[in-house]
Design a protein around this motif. Sequence first.
Motif, PDB file in Angstrom:
ATOM      1  N   GLN A 135       0.807   4.253  -2.626  1.00 54.30           N
ATOM      2  CA  GLN A 135       0.641   5.636  -2.178  1.00 54.30           C
ATOM      3  C   GLN A 135       1.703   6.544  -2.808  1.00 54.30           C
ATOM      4  N   SER A 144      -5.259   5.464   1.549  1.00 54.85           N
ATOM      5  CA  SER A 144      -4.050   4.668   1.755  1.00 54.85           C
ATOM      6  C   SER A 144      -3.488   4.869   3.161  1.00 54.85           C
ATOM      7  N   PHE A 198      -9.587   0.366  -3.707  1.00 57.44           N
ATOM      8  CA  PHE A 198      -8.455   1.308  -3.754  1.00 57.44           C
ATOM      9  C   PHE A 198      -7.564   1.000  -4.945  1.00 57.44           C
ATOM     10  N   THR A 248      -5.201   8.833  -1.700  1.00 57.91           N
ATOM     11  CA  THR A 248      -4.044   9.031  -0.822  1.00 57.91           C
ATOM     12  C   THR A 248      -4.493   9.031   0.639  1.00 57.91           C
ATOM     13  N   VAL A 301       0.840  -1.203   0.000  1.00 53.84           N
ATOM     14  CA  VAL A 301       0.000   0.000   0.000  1.00 53.84           C
ATOM     15  C   VAL A 301       0.874   1.250   0.000  1.00 53.84           C
TER      16      VAL A 301
END
Length: 228
Positions: free
Chosen positions: A103, A212, A135, A209, A99
Amino acid sequence: MTGLLRAERDLAQPSDPLAVPRNLLRDAVFARMLRSILRGDYRRGQRLRLDALADDMQVSRTPVREALVPLEAMRLVIVQRYVGVVIAPWTVGQMVERVRIAQSMLLDPPASCAPTDEPFDAVALRDCLSEAGAFVELAVWVLRRSGAPVSADWLRSQQPVLDVFHTDDIARANGIDVGADWSSRMHLVKAARAAALVDDVGQCAARLTELSELLIGLPERFRATETV
């Protein structure tokens, strides 16, 4: 019924393997092995014979061998000649790192070609099992629109593992309560989706963002709550 669950259902139903398309068997074996590995049914370092896996799933060796290719690419298994399959010593930290990498890509897309005008297809979110899966779907679109197809392809390859890892039963098996901040994460998913549908790449990236950050903080937040 979601894609991975459909695949597990199809594998569970008795049928003649020769009458089932090989790609469906491969996907079903992959789905079951992925969940078993992330849930801890297979211990880290455990050695498994290809024949035993095929017998357990009532399929031939071929779909098992094919399912191991993406699992090895995700560093969840190690396929050793003359030994068989070894469950890799993966960690929760490695899931978080995936992740983090996504990001960093969103914050500064490593563009390698001209941005595209590809519209976002919201249908892609229907098969997602968790907010992490959504996501990835949205982030892949942002990266492609930002002219970073290589990064988008890498992130796409991580979608299955991140999606399944953040489902309730798998997360709990790894000491994570995905109920923490769930409403906040879903709010950000919906906001990112809404931005994507009106072609607002910047706003979608901003909401992703934020999402995340919540996904990255999930493991530590749960441990802190447990300590208190």
